[in-house]
Design a protein around this motif. Structure first.
Motif, short mmCIF file in Angstrom:
data_model
loop_
_atom_site.label_atom_id
_atom_site.label_comp_id
_atom_site.label_asym_id
_atom_site.label_seq_id
_atom_site.Cartn_x
_atom_site.Cartn_y
_atom_site.Cartn_z
N ALA A 26 -3.00 -3.06 -14.70
CA ALA A 26 -2.42 -3.70 -13.52
C ALA A 26 -1.09 -3.06 -13.15
N GLU A 27 -0.27 -2.73 -14.16
CA GLU A 27 1.01 -2.06 -13.89
C GLU A 27 0.79 -0.69 -13.26
N GLU A 28 -0.20 0.04 -13.74
CA GLU A 28 -0.51 1.35 -13.19
C GLU A 28 -0.97 1.23 -11.74
N GLU A 33 0.21 1.96 -5.93
CA GLU A 33 0.40 1.44 -4.57
C GLU A 33 1.81 1.75 -4.06
N LYS A 34 2.82 1.59 -4.91
CA LYS A 34 4.20 1.93 -4.52
C LYS A 34 4.31 3.40 -4.18
N ASP A 35 3.75 4.25 -5.06
CA ASP A 35 3.81 5.69 -4.84
C ASP A 35 3.12 6.08 -3.54
N ASP A 36 1.95 5.51 -3.29
CA ASP A 36 1.22 5.86 -2.08
C ASP A 36 1.99 5.42 -0.83
N LYS A 37 2.66 4.29 -0.89
CA LYS A 37 3.48 3.85 0.25
C LYS A 37 4.62 4.83 0.49
N THR A 63 -7.32 10.77 -4.98
CA THR A 63 -6.23 10.74 -5.96
C THR A 63 -4.92 10.45 -5.24
N GLY A 64 -3.85 10.49 -5.97
CA GLY A 64 -2.51 10.35 -5.41
C GLY A 64 -1.85 11.71 -5.21
N VAL A 65 -2.68 12.75 -5.06
CA VAL A 65 -2.17 14.11 -4.89
C VAL A 65 -2.53 14.60 -3.50
N TYR A 66 -1.51 15.03 -2.77
CA TYR A 66 -1.67 15.56 -1.42
C TYR A 66 -1.19 17.00 -1.42
N TYR A 67 -1.73 17.80 -0.50
CA TYR A 67 -1.28 19.19 -0.45
C TYR A 67 -1.30 19.73 0.96
#
Length: 169
Positions: A26-28, A33-37, A63-67
């Motif tokens: 749940a913490e992850e 969600e915070k990182d994506d925002k 993923t949470g990786v953009y390029y």
């Protein structure tokens, strides 16, 4: 026999009660969600970035990786965990722009299997001689751990600019 079963039952109840209140999954999820925002707000606030940035999928999962491909490079390299890469890079905290690591024209070499997950996902998007900008959620970079040796706080969303100088399989 009943006494042994009662003791085992009490042990199981006590041990399961110890884990309440802490849910790492749940913490992850909350941190993701915070990182994506943070990343989405950055993309929205940066003119033209939304038109060129792409999100990396891994096995069909976002993923949470953009390029952003800055230069494609050339060749048709196959990337595996044992592929050796030589790079030039700059690493910044996305929210502050503060540089926390860079190669300073040293050109380090790594096997792809030993680098950050963001790099494992992003670098294969280009070829030898190419340049890429990778914006990564903390989970795919340094995670929930402070990195005092490079002055990087835990859960930092990071911005990498990487030039792929050489690829060896």
């Amino acid at each position: 026999m009943n006494r042994i079963l009662l003791i085992l039952f009490l042990c199981v109840v006590c041990l399961s009660a110890c884990k309440k209140g802490y849910d790492p999954i749940a913490e992850e999820r909350v941190q993701a969600e915070k990182d994506d925002k943070i990343i989405q707000d950055y993309i929205a606030a940066t003119p033209g970035l939304g038109a060129v940035i792409k999100r990396v999928d891994s096995a069909g999962i976002a993923t949470g990786v953009y390029y952003v491909e800055l230069a494609p490079g050339s060749g048709n390299e196959l990337f595996t965990n044992s592929t050796r890469i030589t790079i030039d890079y700059t690493s910044k905290v996305l929210t502050t722009g503060e540089v926390f690591a860079e190669s300073n024209n040293f050109h380090p070499s790594f096997t792809l299997g030993e680098v950050l997950r963001a790099w494992k996902l992003g670098i294969p998007q280009i070829k030898k001689g190419g340049k890429i900008r990778i914006i990564s959620a903390s989970k795919y970079a340094y995670g929930p751990y402070d990195q005092p040796q490079i002055n990087l706080p835990k859960n930092s969303v990071v911005d990498f600019e990487i030039e792929l100088l050489d690829v060896t399989n």
